[in-house]
Structures are given as structure tokens and as C-alpha cells.
Design a protein around this motif. Structure first.
Motif, PDB file in Angstrom:
ATOM      1  N   PRO A 111       0.809  -1.230   0.000  1.00 44.15           N
ATOM      2  CA  PRO A 111       0.000   0.000   0.000  1.00 44.15           C
ATOM      3  C   PRO A 111       0.837   1.273   0.000  1.00 44.15           C
ATOM      4  O   PRO A 111       0.353   2.339  -0.373  1.00 44.15           O
ATOM      5  CB  PRO A 111      -0.814  -0.125   1.304  1.00 44.15           C
ATOM      6  CG  PRO A 111      -0.082  -1.108   2.142  1.00 44.15           C
ATOM      7  CD  PRO A 111       0.647  -2.022   1.222  1.00 44.15           C
ATOM      8  N   GLU A 112       2.116   1.155   0.428  1.00 47.92           N
ATOM      9  CA  GLU A 112       2.965   2.353   0.456  1.00 47.92           C
ATOM     10  C   GLU A 112       3.451   2.755  -0.937  1.00 47.92           C
ATOM     11  O   GLU A 112       3.989   3.836  -1.123  1.00 47.92           O
ATOM     12  CB  GLU A 112       4.153   2.148   1.416  1.00 47.92           C
ATOM     13  CG  GLU A 112       5.192   1.118   0.988  1.00 47.92           C
ATOM     14  CD  GLU A 112       4.863  -0.321   1.412  1.00 47.92           C
ATOM     15  OE1 GLU A 112       3.694  -0.716   1.266  1.00 47.92           O
ATOM     16  OE2 GLU A 112       5.784  -1.031   1.840  1.00 47.92           O
ATOM     17  N   VAL A 113       3.280   1.860  -1.925  1.00 47.10           N
ATOM     18  CA  VAL A 113       3.720   2.168  -3.292  1.00 47.10           C
ATOM     19  C   VAL A 113       2.520   2.676  -4.094  1.00 47.10           C
ATOM     20  O   VAL A 113       1.473   2.025  -4.135  1.00 47.10           O
ATOM     21  CB  VAL A 113       4.293   0.901  -3.988  1.00 47.10           C
ATOM     22  CG1 VAL A 113       4.777   1.235  -5.402  1.00 47.10           C
ATOM     23  CG2 VAL A 113       5.412   0.272  -3.152  1.00 47.10           C
ATOM     24  N   GLU A 114       2.710   3.840  -4.726  1.00 54.38           N
ATOM     25  CA  GLU A 114       1.651   4.327  -5.611  1.00 54.38           C
ATOM     26  C   GLU A 114       2.001   3.932  -7.046  1.00 54.38           C
ATOM     27  O   GLU A 114       3.085   4.287  -7.534  1.00 54.38           O
ATOM     28  CB  GLU A 114       1.527   5.854  -5.493  1.00 54.38           C
ATOM     29  CG  GLU A 114       0.313   6.379  -6.231  1.00 54.38           C
ATOM     30  CD  GLU A 114       0.293   7.910  -6.317  1.00 54.38           C
ATOM     31  OE1 GLU A 114      -0.539   8.439  -7.064  1.00 54.38           O
ATOM     32  OE2 GLU A 114       1.140   8.559  -5.660  1.00 54.38           O
ATOM     33  N   PHE A 115       1.131   3.161  -7.682  1.00 51.83           N
ATOM     34  CA  PHE A 115       1.391   2.743  -9.062  1.00 51.83           C
ATOM     35  C   PHE A 115       0.838   3.812  -9.985  1.00 51.83           C
ATOM     36  O   PHE A 115      -0.346   4.147  -9.923  1.00 51.83           O
ATOM     37  CB  PHE A 115       0.792   1.361  -9.335  1.00 51.83           C
ATOM     38  CG  PHE A 115       1.515   0.295  -8.562  1.00 51.83           C
ATOM     39  CD1 PHE A 115       2.723  -0.215  -9.026  1.00 51.83           C
ATOM     40  CD2 PHE A 115       1.028  -0.163  -7.346  1.00 51.83           C
ATOM     41  CE1 PHE A 115       3.420  -1.167  -8.295  1.00 51.83           C
ATOM     42  CE2 PHE A 115       1.712  -1.122  -6.608  1.00 51.83           C
ATOM     43  CZ  PHE A 115       2.919  -1.622  -7.085  1.00 51.83           C
ATOM     44  N   VAL A 116       1.724   4.355 -10.796  1.00 56.68           N
ATOM     45  CA  VAL A 116       1.359   5.510 -11.612  1.00 56.68           C
ATOM     46  C   VAL A 116       1.695   5.215 -13.082  1.00 56.68           C
ATOM     47  O   VAL A 116       2.410   4.269 -13.387  1.00 56.68           O
ATOM     48  CB  VAL A 116       2.128   6.774 -11.142  1.00 56.68           C
ATOM     49  CG1 VAL A 116       1.628   7.235  -9.786  1.00 56.68           C
ATOM     50  CG2 VAL A 116       3.631   6.514 -11.090  1.00 56.68           C
ATOM     51  N   GLY A 117       1.167   6.068 -13.959  1.00 54.68           N
ATOM     52  CA  GLY A 117       1.518   5.986 -15.375  1.00 54.68           C
ATOM     53  C   GLY A 117       0.673   4.990 -16.127  1.00 54.68           C
ATOM     54  O   GLY A 117      -0.095   4.220 -15.543  1.00 54.68           O
ATOM     55  N   PRO A 118       0.836   4.994 -17.447  1.00 55.87           N
ATOM     56  CA  PRO A 118       0.000   4.126 -18.282  1.00 55.87           C
ATOM     57  C   PRO A 118       0.455   2.665 -18.260  1.00 55.87           C
ATOM     58  O   PRO A 118       1.603   2.370 -17.944  1.00 55.87           O
ATOM     59  CB  PRO A 118       0.195   4.717 -19.678  1.00 55.87           C
ATOM     60  CG  PRO A 118       1.530   5.377 -19.631  1.00 55.87           C
ATOM     61  CD  PRO A 118       1.762   5.816 -18.215  1.00 55.87           C
TER      62      PRO A 118
END
Ligand code: 13P
Ligand code: SF4
Length: 349
Positions: free
Chosen positions: A291-298
Motif C-alpha cells: 500500500p505504500e507504493v503508488e502505481f502511476v503511469g499508463p
């Protein structure tokens, strides 16, 4: 290839598949592994299928092997083992259960059948192909051998059994450089993924690699310009790319590896932000765990992997439909390059 004849009415007569908050509550444990990406409303729809599949697995003495690109309700709800294509192949060879349900694409099911021929191997949708596997034929491989006499043929596991049968050794994204480096010849033929071959060529510069002109429809769509633009907006994000991406995309990334290599890297590094330059389910499947990692981008969806659904898994186990067969002569020849790959991938004692 004919698609399994999914009969919804037969399923509805045999199983209670109506959306149910009670079944959702009973299967809450599984839900806790995907609660950030699957809404409670959707889980109430999935849960009756998950429960029916898990019961049927026990009745049929079946195990589900699922690739990392499966959707979260499959990956966390019904799979007994998840992994990249090398891990799935090794696991398939060790299965004791009578039935293997391969939640992935057709070449993965063929590999399981080749490595464990006494088992029934079911693929819930026979149309689950792969743009790489479809891009090359045994005749293409033979033509490359004529053009490069004496050069060993290293084929990606993303190929048909017939293509494996005319290959010297297989590889996956997790061991391609290691396999190519182990070849005695200076010139090595790689097929069918030109991008994987080019990425390997950078890692093994003393080899002269010649490649087939195939590509993955999912990974070829990413561009280095997209990644650079993304990095400007998110300078702290770690960018992680699958080696089926073009070389300039991989060059822009902080790490490149197989699907399980990517997951392990994110687990280890735990960046604040991560962009996974691969199939969309990868981030979904680990976002509750991290949960501490934000998954970003396409990300891009694999249209073949996404043909596998809970409903089709239930149907294939219910009707025992979608059994994969590989003719004995082909299987015997295809087994050798796969086994050579597994032997070459073992860490040296
Ligand atoms: P992995 O072996 O890395 O799981 O890759 C399989 C695949 O099809 C990726 O597109
Ligand atoms: Fe094939 Fe690409 Fe889909 Fe993997 S992601 S199965 S290589 S089309």
C-alpha cells in the motif's frame, strides 16, 4: 481452434451464481488481497464464482496455475500458484493433481502438457493466443537455419509446440541472456521477439544475435518519449519495463525483468511511486500487498490474457472442456529445448 461452448444456463442450473453479499463475506480473506482495486460491489459478483471454482477444484482434483497477468479475482481468488512463464513451466512439471487449469495463454498450456503429459491440461479459452507465438512457424525457423548455418536456435517460450520442436533451446524473459551466453556458437538465432533479442544483445555483446521480426502487441506500444515525458512529471518514480519493450524504452527504465522479476524488484525497493511498463494487472495484483507504493503511469492490456475469466474457468472445470493436446511426436521433440532451458536456468552449485 474452436472456442469452448460456454453454456450459461447449464452453469446457472448447477451453481448459485447470483451476486451475493453473504458469499462475499464468506470469501473475505481473498478479498483482502485485492480490496484496493476491486470494489465490494464487484466482489459480490465475483465471489459466487470464486466459491464454486474452489469447490470444483477439490472435486476434480485440479490445480490452477495462473500467470501474473491474470486479473486480481483470478490471481488472488482461485489460483493455487502464480508466476512468470518460467516459474509456471517448472511448477507444471511438478503437479501431482489430475487436472491443471492453465490461466494464461495457449503456449503456456501447451508447455504444461508437454512437461506433464499424463495430466489433463485445460485452457478456459482456446482463443487465448499471443502475438509472438502467432508470428513464427517451423518453416520460418528452418529458413533462418539455412541463412545462418550452424547457429543454435533459441526460441522464446512464447511459441507453438511445433516451433519448439525445431528449436535447440527455449528461453523466457527471466533467463534469455543467461541461455544465449551459454551457447557455444558466436552467432545465435533468437525467435520470435525482436525486442527481447535486441535487449539481450546489449547484455551479451560478445554474441552475434540474429532475430525474427516478431513483437508483443502489448509491450511494443510503449515509447521512450512517453517515458521521458512521464519522468518529467514524476521525477521520483521508479520506472520498470518488461524486456519485450523496445530497447530505447528499456534504456529509459530503472530496471527490466520478467513479470516475477518486476514484482520482486518492487517488493524489494518499495518505491514511493512506480510505473510498471507492462500489462495492467501487474500493478493491480500487488497494490494491496504494497500500500505504500503508488502505481502511476499508463499500462497496456493483453487482449489474449484478458479472454480468461472466472466464468470460463468455472465452465472449463465443470464441463472438462478446453483440454490441450500436443501430438506425441511433436511433444517429444518440444520437450527437449524446454528441459534444456530449465537445466541451464538452475543456479550453479
Ligand atoms: P514472463 O515470462 O515475464 O511472465 O512473460 C510472459 C509474457 O507473455 C509477457 O508478455
Ligand atoms: Fe503474448 Fe504480449 Fe500477451 Fe505476453 S503480453 S501473452 S507476449 S501478446
Amino acid at each position: 481452434m474452436t472456442a469452448p461452448t460456454l453454456d450459461r444456463q447449464a452453469l446457472a442450473r448447477r451453481y448459485d451464481l447470483a451476486p451475493s453479499t453473504e458469499t462475499a463475506a464468506r470469501t473475505h480473506d481473498a478479498y483482502t488481497r485485492m480490496s484496493r482495486v476491486v470494489t465490494p460491489f464487484d466482489w459480490a459478483i465475483h465471489a459466487p464464482y470464486v466459491e464454486a471454482i474452489n469447490r470444483l477444484k477439490a472435486e476434480r482434483n485440479a490445480v490452477i496455475l495462473a500467470h501474473n497477468y491474470m486479473t486480481p479475482e483470478i490471481y488472488h481468488g482461485v489460483a493455487d500458484f502464480v508466476g512468470d512463464s518460467l516459474q509456471l513451466a517448472i511448477r507444471a512439471s511438478e503437479v501431482d493433481a489430475e487436472v491443471i487449469v492453465q490461466c494464461g495463454v495457449h503456449f503456456m498450456a501447451e508447455t504444461s502438457k508437454i512437461l506433464n503429459p499424463a495430466k489433463t491440461v485445460l485452457i478456459p479459452d482456446r482463443e487465448a493466443g499471443c502475438s509472438l507465438a502467432e508470428s513464427v512457424t517451423p518453416a520460418d525457423i528452418e529458413a533462418m537455419r539455412v541463412r545462418h548455418p550452424g547457429a543454435p536456435v533459441v526460441t522464446y517460450v512464447n511459441t507453438s509446440a511445433e516451433v519448439k520442436a525445431v528449436s535447440d533451446v527455449c528461453c523466457t524473459s527471466s533467463n534469455a541472456a543467461q541461455i544465449v551466453a551459454a551457447m557455444e556458437s558466436e552467432t545465435v538465432i533468437m525467435a520470435p521477439d525482436k525486442h527481447l533479442a535486441r535487449n539481450v544483445a546489449k547484455q551479451v555483446p560478445h554474441k552475434n544475435i540474429v532475430w525474427w521480426d516478431g513483437a508483443c502487441v502489448v509491450h511494443e506500444r510503449f515509447t521512450a518519449a512517453d517515458l521521458r515525458q512521464f519522468r518529467e512529471g514524476r521525477p521520483d518514480a521508479l520506472i520498470i519495463a518488461h524486456p519485450e519493450c523496445p530497447t530505447d524504452v528499456v534504456a529509459e527504465a530503472d530496471f527490466s525483468g520478467s513479470t516475477s522479476g518486476i514484482i520482486d524488484f518492487v517488493r524489494r525497493e518499495r518505491p514511493r511511486e512506480a510505473m510498471l511498463v507492462t500489462e495492467c494487472s501487474m500493478a493491480s495484483n500487488i497494490s494491496d500487498e504494497l500500500p505504500e507504493v503508488e502505481f502511476v503511469g499508463p499500462c497496456n492490456m493483453c487482449p489474449y490474457m484478458k479472454t480468461i475469466t472466472l466464468e470460463k474457468i468455472l465452465w472449463s472445470l465443470h464441463a472438462m472442456e478446453g483440454a490441450v493436446e500436443v501430438p506425441a511426436g511433436i511433444a517429444a521433440k518440444a520437450r527437449l529445448p524446454i528441459e534444456r532451458m530449465i537445466a541451464l536456468s538452475r543456479p550453479k552449485a
